[in-house]
Motif scaffolding. Structure first.
Motif, PDB file in Angstrom:
ATOM      1  N   UNK A   2       0.825  -1.202   0.000  1.00 38.76           N
ATOM      2  CA  UNK A   2       0.000   0.000   0.000  1.00 38.76           C
ATOM      3  C   UNK A   2       0.861   1.254   0.000  1.00 38.76           C
ATOM      4  N   UNK A   3       0.554   2.152  -0.924  1.00 43.03           N
ATOM      5  CA  UNK A   3       1.298   3.403  -0.970  1.00 43.03           C
ATOM      6  C   UNK A   3       0.701   4.399   0.013  1.00 43.03           C
ATOM      7  N   UNK A   4       1.548   5.242   0.625  1.00 46.79           N
ATOM      8  CA  UNK A   4       1.019   6.235   1.548  1.00 46.79           C
ATOM      9  C   UNK A   4       0.118   7.219   0.830  1.00 46.79           C
ATOM     10  N   UNK A   5      -0.967   7.635   1.522  1.00 45.73           N
ATOM     11  CA  UNK A   5      -1.915   8.574   0.947  1.00 45.73           C
ATOM     12  C   UNK A   5      -1.386   9.993   0.987  1.00 45.73           C
ATOM     13  N   UNK A   6      -2.147  10.939   0.406  1.00 47.06           N
ATOM     14  CA  UNK A   6      -1.711  12.335   0.362  1.00 47.06           C
ATOM     15  C   UNK A   6      -1.457  12.935   1.735  1.00 47.06           C
ATOM     16  N   UNK A   7      -2.315  12.609   2.741  1.00 42.61           N
ATOM     17  CA  UNK A   7      -2.137  13.176   4.073  1.00 42.61           C
ATOM     18  C   UNK A   7      -0.858  12.663   4.722  1.00 42.61           C
ATOM     19  N   UNK A   8      -0.547  11.373   4.516  1.00 40.16           N
ATOM     20  CA  UNK A   8       0.676  10.809   5.074  1.00 40.16           C
ATOM     21  C   UNK A   8       1.911  11.438   4.430  1.00 40.16           C
ATOM     22  N   UNK A   9       1.850  11.636   3.114  1.00 39.69           N
ATOM     23  CA  UNK A   9       2.972  12.267   2.422  1.00 39.69           C
ATOM     24  C   UNK A   9       3.157  13.710   2.881  1.00 39.69           C
ATOM     25  N   UNK A  10       2.044  14.412   3.090  1.00 45.13           N
ATOM     26  CA  UNK A  10       2.119  15.791   3.560  1.00 45.13           C
ATOM     27  C   UNK A  10       2.736  15.856   4.953  1.00 45.13           C
ATOM     28  N   UNK A  11       2.346  14.906   5.824  1.00 47.99           N
ATOM     29  CA  UNK A  11       2.901  14.869   7.173  1.00 47.99           C
ATOM     30  C   UNK A  11       4.398  14.596   7.143  1.00 47.99           C
ATOM     31  N   UNK A  12       4.796  13.655   6.284  1.00 44.31           N
ATOM     32  CA  UNK A  12       6.217  13.322   6.185  1.00 44.31           C
ATOM     33  C   UNK A  12       7.017  14.517   5.689  1.00 44.31           C
ATOM     34  N   UNK A  52      -1.971  12.491  28.100  1.00 45.36           N
ATOM     35  CA  UNK A  52      -1.208  13.659  27.651  1.00 45.36           C
ATOM     36  C   UNK A  52      -0.116  13.164  26.716  1.00 45.36           C
ATOM     37  N   UNK A  53       0.029  13.823  25.579  1.00 49.24           N
ATOM     38  CA  UNK A  53       1.101  13.487  24.639  1.00 49.24           C
ATOM     39  C   UNK A  53       2.097  14.637  24.585  1.00 49.24           C
ATOM     40  N   UNK A  54       3.377  14.308  24.711  1.00 48.55           N
ATOM     41  CA  UNK A  54       4.441  15.306  24.642  1.00 48.55           C
ATOM     42  C   UNK A  54       5.192  15.148  23.328  1.00 48.55           C
ATOM     43  N   UNK A  55       5.298  16.237  22.557  1.00 47.27           N
ATOM     44  CA  UNK A  55       5.976  16.180  21.276  1.00 47.27           C
ATOM     45  C   UNK A  55       5.101  15.540  20.217  1.00 47.27           C
ATOM     46  N   UNK A  56       3.997  16.204  19.886  1.00 44.50           N
ATOM     47  CA  UNK A  56       3.018  15.602  18.981  1.00 44.50           C
ATOM     48  C   UNK A  56       3.508  15.361  17.564  1.00 44.50           C
ATOM     49  N   UNK A  57       4.515  16.128  17.119  1.00 45.92           N
ATOM     50  CA  UNK A  57       5.045  15.931  15.767  1.00 45.92           C
ATOM     51  C   UNK A  57       3.981  16.135  14.700  1.00 45.92           C
ATOM     52  N   UNK A  58       3.835  15.142  13.830  1.00 48.06           N
ATOM     53  CA  UNK A  58       2.818  15.232  12.772  1.00 48.06           C
ATOM     54  C   UNK A  58       1.532  14.502  13.147  1.00 48.06           C
ATOM     55  N   UNK A  59       1.498  13.887  14.329  1.00 47.14           N
ATOM     56  CA  UNK A  59       0.255  13.289  14.806  1.00 47.14           C
ATOM     57  C   UNK A  59       0.146  11.785  14.687  1.00 47.14           C
ATOM     58  N   UNK A  60       1.250  11.073  14.511  1.00 45.07           N
ATOM     59  CA  UNK A  60       1.196   9.610  14.414  1.00 45.07           C
ATOM     60  C   UNK A  60       0.654   9.010  15.705  1.00 45.07           C
ATOM     61  N   UNK A  61       1.205   9.431  16.848  1.00 48.02           N
ATOM     62  CA  UNK A  61       0.727   8.909  18.126  1.00 48.02           C
ATOM     63  C   UNK A  61      -0.640   9.489  18.480  1.00 48.02           C
ATOM     64  N   UNK A  62      -0.884  10.740  18.090  1.00 49.30           N
ATOM     65  CA  UNK A  62      -2.189  11.354  18.345  1.00 49.30           C
ATOM     66  C   UNK A  62      -3.288  10.530  17.685  1.00 49.30           C
ATOM     67  N   UNK A  86       0.732  23.957  14.244  1.00 48.76           N
ATOM     68  CA  UNK A  86      -0.329  24.347  13.333  1.00 48.76           C
ATOM     69  C   UNK A  86      -0.828  23.165  12.509  1.00 48.76           C
ATOM     70  N   UNK A  87       0.094  22.289  12.127  1.00 53.15           N
ATOM     71  CA  UNK A  87      -0.279  21.072  11.396  1.00 53.15           C
ATOM     72  C   UNK A  87      -1.219  20.216  12.246  1.00 53.15           C
ATOM     73  N   UNK A  88      -0.906  20.069  13.536  1.00 54.18           N
ATOM     74  CA  UNK A  88      -1.741  19.263  14.432  1.00 54.18           C
ATOM     75  C   UNK A  88      -3.113  19.895  14.636  1.00 54.18           C
ATOM     76  N   UNK A  89      -3.144  21.214  14.800  1.00 51.96           N
ATOM     77  CA  UNK A  89      -4.416  21.912  15.005  1.00 51.96           C
ATOM     78  C   UNK A  89      -5.353  21.693  13.811  1.00 51.96           C
ATOM     79  N   UNK A  90      -4.804  21.750  12.604  1.00 55.09           N
ATOM     80  CA  UNK A  90      -5.613  21.551  11.404  1.00 55.09           C
ATOM     81  C   UNK A  90      -6.045  20.090  11.263  1.00 55.09           C
ATOM     82  N   UNK A  91      -5.156  19.170  11.621  1.00 53.11           N
ATOM     83  CA  UNK A  91      -5.465  17.753  11.451  1.00 53.11           C
ATOM     84  C   UNK A  91      -6.425  17.235  12.520  1.00 53.11           C
TER      85      UNK A  91
END
Length: 209
Positions: A2-12, A52-62, A86-91
């Motif tokens: 399976x190829x990563x979708x657009x959202x996954x590519x954007x996060x990366x 509580x999550x510390x260091x949300x990054x692109x939201x993989x753990x979120x 900002x990426x997390x807030x939008x996602x």
């Protein structure tokens, strides 16, 4: 395959761009893998509801926490990097997401409804503790356990096999540590550690003869 979708590519791409700007502040060159996320979720307490999550990054753990059953209102995510924040807030518009330093967690948690009257059951961390000075390690862990129930857990991943928290920091906070799992399917390979408060068992007095 399976190829990563657009959202996954954007996060990366978002994550990699932040790594290029600040390679010391962003510990990896790509977001954490789903395999690592599953291993982190496996270490949550069975009854964990508030997290509580510390260091949300692109939201993989979120995303993994939400999929695990944590309600958006019961999840607080801290991310210090403004673009990743900002990426997390939008996602995740329904999740409580703060642009804040993990060392300031007690204040942030209190403002977001995770204070002493409503502590978290677990803290999930993607912070690069291994590369931090010991005083910062201690400040972050002390703040995290101030926001946890007595038997709460701090679940952390690190790159390589070594415990990312210095023994003297664990001893000063009276914490135990356990190496939980390891995955090669991450870039770089990662190990999951679990930290908890040490509870001394009561010693029964010897009977007098």
């Amino acid at each position: 395959m399976t190829r990563p979708g657009p959202s996954a590519l954007a996060s990366t791409w978002t994550f990699f761009r932040q790594w290029l700007k600040n390679p010391l502040g962003v510990a990896a060159i790509s977001p954490s893998s789903r395999q690592l996320a599953r291993q982190m979720m496996a270490e949550l307490p069975y009854s964990a509801r508030r997290v509580i999550e510390l260091g949300g990054g692109t939201g993989v753990f979120t995303q993994a926490l939400l999929d695990h059953g944590v309600a958006p209102a019961d999840l607080l995510v801290l991310e210090l990097n403004e673009e990743l924040h900002q990426h997390l807030v939008k996602r995740f518009p329904q999740v409580q997401i703060a642009c804040a330093d993990a060392r300031d967690l007690v204040r942030v948690a209190g403002e977001r409804g995770f204070g002493p009257d409503a502590p978290a059951h677990a803290v999930v961390s993607g912070l690069g503790l291994l590369s931090m000075p010991r005083q910062d390690q201690r400040a972050i862990l002390a703040a995290a356990f101030d926001c946890l129930v007595p038997d709460g857990r701090f679940v952390q991943f690190t790159y390589g096999p070594a415990n990312p928290v210095a023994k003297e920091v664990l001893d000063s906070l009276d914490l135990s540590s356990r190496r939980a799992s390891f995955t090669w399917w991450n870039v770089p390979p990662a190990t999951v550690y679990v930290y908890a408060r040490r509870f001394s068992r009561a010693i029964r007095p010897r009977s007098m003869r």
